[in-house]
Design a protein around this motif. Structure first.
Motif, mmCIF file in Angstrom:
data_model
loop_
_atom_site.group_PDB
_atom_site.id
_atom_site.type_symbol
_atom_site.label_atom_id
_atom_site.label_comp_id
_atom_site.label_asym_id
_atom_site.label_seq_id
_atom_site.Cartn_x
_atom_site.Cartn_y
_atom_site.Cartn_z
ATOM 1 N N LEU A 1 0.843 -1.128 0.107
ATOM 2 C CA LEU A 1 -0.037 -0.071 -0.004
ATOM 3 C C LEU A 1 0.740 1.393 0.071
ATOM 4 O O LEU A 1 0.489 2.161 -0.634
ATOM 5 N N LYS A 2 2.022 1.254 0.704
ATOM 6 C CA LYS A 2 3.014 2.198 0.703
ATOM 7 C C LYS A 2 3.421 2.655 -0.431
ATOM 8 O O LYS A 2 3.720 3.722 -1.143
ATOM 9 N N LYS A 3 3.864 1.547 -1.287
ATOM 10 C CA LYS A 3 4.239 1.832 -2.773
ATOM 11 C C LYS A 3 3.216 2.409 -3.737
ATOM 12 O O LYS A 3 3.379 3.298 -4.404
ATOM 13 N N GLN A 4 2.032 2.047 -3.430
ATOM 14 C CA GLN A 4 0.870 2.548 -4.134
ATOM 15 C C GLN A 4 0.763 4.180 -3.769
ATOM 16 O O GLN A 4 0.731 5.102 -4.605
ATOM 17 N N ALA A 5 1.249 4.371 -2.550
ATOM 18 C CA ALA A 5 0.844 5.731 -1.977
ATOM 19 C C ALA A 5 2.017 6.615 -2.395
ATOM 20 O O ALA A 5 1.962 7.764 -2.131
ATOM 21 N N PHE A 6 3.024 6.051 -3.035
ATOM 22 C CA PHE A 6 4.256 7.005 -3.679
ATOM 23 C C PHE A 6 3.494 7.907 -4.650
ATOM 24 O O PHE A 6 3.968 9.215 -4.755
ATOM 25 N N GLY A 7 2.449 7.349 -5.474
ATOM 26 C CA GLY A 7 1.786 8.321 -6.518
ATOM 27 C C GLY A 7 0.842 9.250 -5.863
ATOM 28 O O GLY A 7 0.761 9.735 -4.772
ATOM 29 N N LYS A 8 -0.221 9.480 -6.798
ATOM 30 C CA LYS A 8 -1.407 10.302 -6.279
ATOM 31 C C LYS A 8 -2.312 9.075 -5.714
ATOM 32 O O LYS A 8 -3.397 8.550 -6.150
ATOM 33 N N SER A 9 -2.062 8.718 -4.198
ATOM 34 C CA SER A 9 -2.922 7.803 -3.651
ATOM 35 C C SER A 9 -4.406 8.438 -3.423
ATOM 36 O O SER A 9 -4.373 9.652 -2.956
ATOM 37 N N HIS B 1 8.305 1.172 -11.179
ATOM 38 C CA HIS B 1 8.250 -0.193 -10.154
ATOM 39 C C HIS B 1 6.806 -0.477 -9.895
ATOM 40 O O HIS B 1 6.348 -1.547 -9.796
ATOM 41 N N ASP B 2 5.621 0.400 -10.181
ATOM 42 C CA ASP B 2 4.205 -0.014 -10.115
ATOM 43 C C ASP B 2 4.098 -0.723 -11.162
ATOM 44 O O ASP B 2 3.362 -1.969 -11.050
ATOM 45 N N LYS C 1 3.215 -5.082 -10.704
ATOM 46 C CA LYS C 1 1.717 -5.581 -11.163
ATOM 47 C C LYS C 1 1.985 -6.693 -12.146
ATOM 48 O O LYS C 1 1.230 -7.844 -12.218
ATOM 49 N N THR C 2 2.989 -6.518 -13.161
ATOM 50 C CA THR C 2 2.947 -7.255 -14.366
ATOM 51 C C THR C 2 4.395 -8.210 -14.436
ATOM 52 O O THR C 2 4.452 -9.179 -15.390
ATOM 53 N N LYS C 3 5.491 -7.887 -13.623
ATOM 54 C CA LYS C 3 6.874 -8.288 -13.729
ATOM 55 C C LYS C 3 7.362 -8.092 -15.006
ATOM 56 O O LYS C 3 7.974 -8.954 -15.604
ATOM 57 N N SER C 4 7.064 -7.038 -15.703
ATOM 58 C CA SER C 4 7.547 -6.870 -16.898
ATOM 59 C C SER C 4 9.056 -6.720 -16.864
ATOM 60 O O SER C 4 9.668 -5.944 -16.126
ATOM 61 N N ALA C 5 9.412 -7.522 -17.747
ATOM 62 C CA ALA C 5 11.198 -7.253 -18.110
ATOM 63 C C ALA C 5 11.404 -5.643 -18.620
ATOM 64 O O ALA C 5 12.695 -5.426 -18.124
ATOM 65 N N ILE C 6 10.715 -5.218 -19.414
ATOM 66 C CA ILE C 6 11.167 -4.027 -19.655
ATOM 67 C C ILE C 6 11.048 -3.009 -18.424
ATOM 68 O O ILE C 6 12.157 -2.062 -18.517
ATOM 69 N N ALA C 7 10.004 -3.087 -17.752
ATOM 70 C CA ALA C 7 10.054 -2.202 -16.522
ATOM 71 C C ALA C 7 11.070 -2.617 -15.440
ATOM 72 O O ALA C 7 11.603 -1.515 -15.090
ATOM 73 N N ARG C 8 11.417 -3.880 -15.490
ATOM 74 C CA ARG C 8 12.643 -3.962 -14.620
ATOM 75 C C ARG C 8 14.041 -3.402 -15.231
ATOM 76 O O ARG C 8 14.905 -2.904 -14.421
ATOM 77 N N GLU C 9 14.174 -3.637 -16.341
ATOM 78 C CA GLU C 9 15.508 -2.970 -17.049
ATOM 79 C C GLU C 9 15.176 -1.411 -16.764
ATOM 80 O O GLU C 9 16.594 -0.801 -16.632
ATOM 81 N N ALA C 10 14.001 -0.825 -17.097
ATOM 82 C CA ALA C 10 14.210 0.755 -16.665
ATOM 83 C C ALA C 10 14.427 1.038 -15.219
ATOM 84 O O ALA C 10 15.253 1.969 -15.074
ATOM 85 N N LEU C 11 14.165 0.100 -14.300
ATOM 86 C CA LEU C 11 14.391 0.331 -12.845
ATOM 87 C C LEU C 11 16.021 0.028 -12.566
ATOM 88 O O LEU C 11 16.711 1.036 -11.908
ATOM 89 N N ASP C 12 16.620 -0.749 -13.295
ATOM 90 C CA ASP C 12 18.083 -0.990 -13.410
ATOM 91 C C ASP C 12 18.863 0.283 -13.835
ATOM 92 O O ASP C 12 19.651 0.520 -13.242
#
Length: 536
Positions: free
Chosen positions: A50-58, A357-358, A362-373
């Motif tokens: 929930l705190k990770k969700q609250a990082f945005g416009k919760s 990160h969101d 949600k999806t374990k997207s490899a593209i999102a993971r690479e963006a995070l890295d």
């Protein structure tokens, strides 16, 4: 069941029955503890998500769920500590390795400035066995943390009257000025009330109950009057803080919602008479690059989220504004008729990272993971240069960060062409690409931070306060909250105890020359004398 062997039965059958009962009870307690620990872990994971969700416009619903889960977790942990069989050992807490099921516990940290009271346990001068003389060979010292409870006292100001034996002239010292003329409240008491309400977020009716336990019946209406009049006394100082900080050429900005009572909405049934206002925070913090200007925070309230408010707040500000993507800032970045821009936009990489990160959560997207890295590599560089000079930070960023930023945006453009255009991942890429210049500004100026965390940290007290007071009583109450937080949080950013600071300021501000008011600003302040013990 007692462990005294004298009361155990001699019959082997009875002993076996007692052992079996004890084993069953132990098994039941073990199962209960395991279920308890599992529930604690589940609550912790839920709160983290929930705190990770609250990082945005919760939403307020998410925030309320976090608050309720945190309260439930706190109760469970207290119950677990109550049922623990092993004695607590704070002295060994730092060295102990906790299991994965338990939150790590550390030894309490106590400032060196905290008073110490030494109590010696002396065995005497004679040996208890042989009667020989004892000599000192050393000592074992342990510490316990004690509390000296707050206590009200009445200061009686006795102004002695004397007459001259020769000319009969009456002589008497003038009455000392009071923070609030005609009021019983001392500066230390007013400081305690202001910090309790606006920093510890205690409603005044709770403070009235605390004072009643101390032996003073102070009506709520009196506390309200004291708060308002004390804030009026501090207003010139708060205005100087605001003017100094808002004139900075590099500011962090962010906002958060605050619920405000509005009687005009009650008859129309809109939210039971509660509307949503906003608190904006503007922060100057040059400590990461050793700047000359002291840190400070300015808070302002607005009854809605219209852009006209930030335009008014920043009317005299020139330079760089580090903020999120709120549309109200857009016009501030546009060129003037002469082609010059009043404010340049510095975007927040932490905000962009949360979007990826969101999506990854949600999806374990490899593209999102690479963006995070890729973004994480920029933060690795940031950690290495925090505290260095602006020139060194700029040179390091040009050498190490600039190629990574260039590669990130080139990679983002290529990925955007391969993924669905209406998804959250594409939205995150478009957010970054549309503000590429703002995200790259930290590569041109070593003073600029990589993210807007200083402003986000400045708004955390508002989130904490909402758990206690839920809403402000009116627009004027929210405005007072903003002014109080300006002086309190700025004092804290400058390493001051806000209660000691306010106690000293309120005691002397009436007698201080107005043209020397800057001497009382948090970054210039030094007390005339040691602060009253009640204010520390």
């Amino acid at each position: 069941m007692s462990s005294d062997a004298a009361i155990l039965p001699e019959d082997p059958a009875l002993l076996k029955a007692m052992i079996a009962a004890l084993q069953a009870e132990n098994a039941r307690m073990s199962a209960t503890i395991r279920a308890h620990d599992q529930l604690i872990q589940t609550l912790r994971l839920r709160i983290a998500k929930l705190k990770k969700q609250a990082f945005g416009k919760s939403s307020e619903k998410v925030e309320r769920e976090i608050e309720q889960l945190e309260l439930a977790l706190e109760d469970l942990l207290i119950a677990a500590a109550e049922s623990a069989t092993a004695p607590a050992d704070d002295d060994a807490a730092d060295a102990r390795k906790d299991t994965a099921e338990h939150k790590p516990r550390r030894r309490p940290r106590v400032s060196d400035a905290t008073p110490r009271e030494r109590r010696e346990l002396d065995p005497g001068t004679c040996c208890p066995d042989c009667g020989g003389e004892l000599r000192l060979v050393g000592e074992d010292v342990s510490e316990m943390l004690d509390l000296v409870a707050a206590q009200l006292k009445v200061l009686q100001i006795a102004r002695l009257k004397k007459s001259c034996r020769r000319c009969e002239k009456m002589v008497q010292e003038p009455a000392p000025s009071r923070p609030i003329p005609g009021s019983m409240a001392s500066a230390a008491l007013l400081a305690y009330i202001l910090v309790s309400k606006y920093d510890d977020h205690l409603p005044l009716y709770r403070l009235a109950e605390i004072f009643a336990r101390m032996g003073a019946d102070i009506p709520d209406s009196t506390l309200v009057d004291w708060c308002g009049r004390a804030m009026k006394v501090l207003q010139p100082l708060i205005e100087r803080i605001e003017a100094d900080i808002m004139a900075s050429d590099l500011l962090h900005a962010d906002d958060t919602p605050i619920r405000v009572l509005d009687k005009s909405l009650r008859d129309r049934g809109l939210g039971k008479g509660v509307k949503k206002g906003r608190i904006w925070a503007y922060v100057r913090d040059q400590r990461p690059w050793g700047g000359a200007s002291p840190p400070g925070a300015v808070y302002t309230f607005a009854p809605d989220w219209k852009e006209e408010h930030v335009h008014r707040h920043l009317a005299q500000t020139r330079g760089i504004l580090q903020a999120d993507g709120y549309k109200g800032y857009a016009k501030l970045y546009e060129p003037n008729p002469d082609g010059l821009t009043r404010l340049r936009e510095a975007a927040c990489w932490a905000h962009l990272r949360r979007d990826f990160h969101d999506e990854w959560s949600k999806t374990k997207s490899a593209i999102a993971r690479e963006a995070l890295d890729r973004i994480g590599a920029l933060y690795d560089i940031k950690r290495e240069i925090t505290g260095c000079s602006a020139d060194f930070r700029l040179a390091t960023r040009q050498k190490h960060s600039a190629p990574r930023v260039e590669a990130f945006f080139a990679w983002a453009e290529s990925q955007l062409a391969l993924i669905p255009g209406k998804g959250d991942l594409a939205k995150a890429f478009r957010y970054g690409l549309s503000r590429r210049a703002a995200f790259s500004l930290f590569l041109e100026d070593g003073r600029v931070a990589i993210d807007n965390n200083p402003a986000e940290r400045a708004l955390r007290p508002i989130g904490i306060g909402r758990k206690n007071w839920l809403f402000a009583g009116a627009d004027t109450g929210a405005e007072t909250l903003a002014r109080a937080m300006t002086v309190i949080e700025t004092a804290k950013l400058n390493g001051l105890n806000p209660q000691a600071y306010l106690a000293d300021i309120l005691a002397r501000i009436h007698d201080h020359k107005i043209n020397r008011l800057d001497e009382l600003l948090p970054w210039n302040w030094s007390p005339l004398a040691a602060p009253n013990a009640d204010a520390t």
